[in-house]
Enzyme design. Structure first.
Site, mmCIF file in Angstrom:
data_model
loop_
_atom_site.group_PDB
_atom_site.id
_atom_site.type_symbol
_atom_site.label_atom_id
_atom_site.label_comp_id
_atom_site.label_asym_id
_atom_site.label_seq_id
_atom_site.Cartn_x
_atom_site.Cartn_y
_atom_site.Cartn_z
ATOM 1 N N ARG A 13 2.609 13.122 21.977
ATOM 2 C CA ARG A 13 2.248 14.483 21.564
ATOM 3 C C ARG A 13 0.955 14.454 20.760
ATOM 4 O O ARG A 13 0.386 13.399 20.507
ATOM 5 C CB ARG A 13 3.375 15.086 20.719
ATOM 6 C CG ARG A 13 3.699 14.291 19.464
ATOM 7 C CD ARG A 13 4.930 14.824 18.772
ATOM 8 N NE ARG A 13 5.195 14.090 17.530
ATOM 9 C CZ ARG A 13 6.256 14.310 16.762
ATOM 10 N NH1 ARG A 13 7.157 15.204 17.114
ATOM 11 N NH2 ARG A 13 6.419 13.620 15.645
ATOM 12 N N ASP A 61 7.580 0.173 18.930
ATOM 13 C CA ASP A 61 7.216 0.218 17.521
ATOM 14 C C ASP A 61 6.014 -0.694 17.347
ATOM 15 O O ASP A 61 6.121 -1.916 17.476
ATOM 16 C CB ASP A 61 8.390 -0.270 16.671
ATOM 17 C CG ASP A 61 8.076 -0.323 15.182
ATOM 18 O OD1 ASP A 61 6.917 -0.053 14.803
ATOM 19 O OD2 ASP A 61 8.991 -0.650 14.406
ATOM 20 N N VAL A 62 4.850 -0.115 17.049
ATOM 21 C CA VAL A 62 3.619 -0.913 17.006
ATOM 22 C C VAL A 62 3.579 -1.886 15.827
ATOM 23 O O VAL A 62 2.698 -2.751 15.776
ATOM 24 C CB VAL A 62 2.364 -0.013 16.963
ATOM 25 C CG1 VAL A 62 2.250 0.808 18.245
ATOM 26 C CG2 VAL A 62 2.338 0.870 15.727
ATOM 27 N N ASN A 88 -3.819 4.826 18.971
ATOM 28 C CA ASN A 88 -3.776 6.168 18.406
ATOM 29 C C ASN A 88 -2.633 6.378 17.417
ATOM 30 O O ASN A 88 -2.694 7.262 16.578
ATOM 31 C CB ASN A 88 -3.660 7.188 19.554
ATOM 32 C CG ASN A 88 -3.331 8.582 19.056
ATOM 33 O OD1 ASN A 88 -4.176 9.255 18.457
ATOM 34 N ND2 ASN A 88 -2.102 9.033 19.293
ATOM 35 N N SER A 140 -10.901 7.638 11.401
ATOM 36 C CA SER A 140 -10.994 8.962 10.774
ATOM 37 C C SER A 140 -12.245 8.987 9.906
ATOM 38 O O SER A 140 -12.663 7.954 9.368
ATOM 39 C CB SER A 140 -9.767 9.246 9.899
ATOM 40 O OG SER A 140 -9.959 10.427 9.119
ATOM 41 N N TYR A 153 -4.184 6.474 3.454
ATOM 42 C CA TYR A 153 -4.686 6.813 4.790
ATOM 43 C C TYR A 153 -6.157 6.416 4.936
ATOM 44 O O TYR A 153 -6.549 5.805 5.940
ATOM 45 C CB TYR A 153 -4.519 8.313 5.039
ATOM 46 C CG TYR A 153 -4.857 8.748 6.439
ATOM 47 C CD1 TYR A 153 -4.006 8.444 7.508
ATOM 48 C CD2 TYR A 153 -6.016 9.461 6.710
ATOM 49 C CE1 TYR A 153 -4.314 8.845 8.795
ATOM 50 C CE2 TYR A 153 -6.320 9.872 7.993
ATOM 51 C CZ TYR A 153 -5.468 9.566 9.039
ATOM 52 O OH TYR A 153 -5.779 9.955 10.324
ATOM 53 N N ALA A 155 -7.794 4.156 3.249
ATOM 54 C CA ALA A 155 -7.894 2.694 3.253
ATOM 55 C C ALA A 155 -7.500 2.127 4.611
ATOM 56 O O ALA A 155 -8.140 1.200 5.123
ATOM 57 C CB ALA A 155 -7.002 2.106 2.156
ATOM 58 N N LYS A 157 -7.710 3.608 7.534
ATOM 59 C CA LYS A 157 -8.708 3.938 8.558
ATOM 60 C C LYS A 157 -10.025 3.199 8.327
ATOM 61 O O LYS A 157 -10.732 2.866 9.279
ATOM 62 C CB LYS A 157 -8.930 5.454 8.604
ATOM 63 C CG LYS A 157 -7.711 6.230 9.095
ATOM 64 C CD LYS A 157 -7.246 5.770 10.471
ATOM 65 C CE LYS A 157 -6.117 6.613 11.013
ATOM 66 N NZ LYS A 157 -5.676 6.196 12.370
ATOM 67 N N ILE A 186 -9.341 18.452 12.649
ATOM 68 C CA ILE A 186 -8.957 18.819 14.008
ATOM 69 C C ILE A 186 -7.841 19.863 13.956
ATOM 70 O O ILE A 186 -6.912 19.745 13.151
ATOM 71 C CB ILE A 186 -8.476 17.582 14.798
ATOM 72 C CG1 ILE A 186 -9.578 16.516 14.813
ATOM 73 C CG2 ILE A 186 -8.085 17.962 16.213
ATOM 74 C CD1 ILE A 186 -10.879 16.930 15.462
#
Length: 245
Positions: A13, A61-62, A88, A140, A153, A155, A157, A186
């Site tokens: 999604r 699960d990555v 992603n 990002s 977040y 850190a 990215k 976005i």
């Protein structure tokens, strides 16, 4: 992208689904990884019907190295190759640094950065052996400029950007390219719920004067994934309406 095989993490999604649609429309066969197995299967089935490509949803699960390795191997066994890999999958757990819980720091870094590392390592091993492939990481703009309330977040990215540049240097001699897309604000379900005052403030930071769409991100990913960017690697393409120049 006709006949190529692409894996998209977090593909069930949101931005992941938009990327999947764009690549499917270009003729790519898809494998959508997501922790939401039912959503991944539903999205895969719908895209296969709409675009006439082979598309499969898989629960992965990555952050699980063995699961990632096994899923890459299964993809190669079934589809014959992996030409494109899009990192992603990611989450946010926002909060001011002085109040941030350690578990929120750890979880965001684990999924966003460690997950990208594990996936790049697993698919990179195959691509380097095949001497071809394109990896596109979703970073990002906050990984470049920082953002109050998003220490974890931003850190993670920033780490993704560093990982992109290093893996690009290590993989280039084997014909494998690694690039990143860094979205700005976005339009999502989250931004749609913002008050008019907050939206106006946010828009004030964007020279083009509007929020981007998931399709804008997907267009950039499709470019970096395909042959039109054959001479581009180690780059970070900002999709932010000019917010960071």
């Amino acid at each position: 992208m006709q006949g190529k095989v692409a894996i998209i993490t977090g593909g069930a999604r949101g931005i992941g689904e938009a990327i999947a649609k764009k690549l499917a429309a270009a003729g790519a066969n898809l494998i959508l990884w997501d922790v939401l197995e039912d959503a991944a299967t539903e999205t895969a089935s719908r895209l296969a019907g709409e675009y006439g490509v082979k598309c499969k949803g898989v629960a992965v699960d990555v952050t699980d190295a063995d699961a990632v390795e096994n899923a890459v191997k299964a993809a190669v066994d079934e589809f014959g190759c992996v030409d494109v890999f899009v990192n992603n999958a990611g989450i946010t757990r926002d909060g001011l640094l002085l109040r941030m819980k350690e578990e929120d720091w750890d979880l965001v870094l684990k999924i966003n950065l460690k997950g990208t590392f594990l996936c790049t390592k697993a698919v990179g091993r195959f691509m380097c052996k095949a001497r071809k492939g394109s990896i596109v990481n979703i970073a990002s703009v906050v990984g470049i400029m920082g953002n109050a309330g998003q220490a974890n977040y931003s850190a993670s990215k920033a780490g993704v950007i560093g990982l992109t540049k290093t893996s690009a240097k290590e993989f280039a001699s084997r014909g494998v390219r690694v690039n990143a897309v860094a979205p700005g604000y976005i339009r999502t379900a989250m931004t749609d719920k913002l008050s008019e005052e907050v939206r106006t403030t946010m828009l004030g930071f964007i020279p083009l004067g509007e929020f981007g769409s998931p399709d804008d991100v997907a267009d950039a990913v499709a470019f970096l994934a395909g042959d039109a960017s054959r001479y581009i690697t180690g780059q970070v393409l900002k999709v932010d309406g000019g917010m960071v120049m």
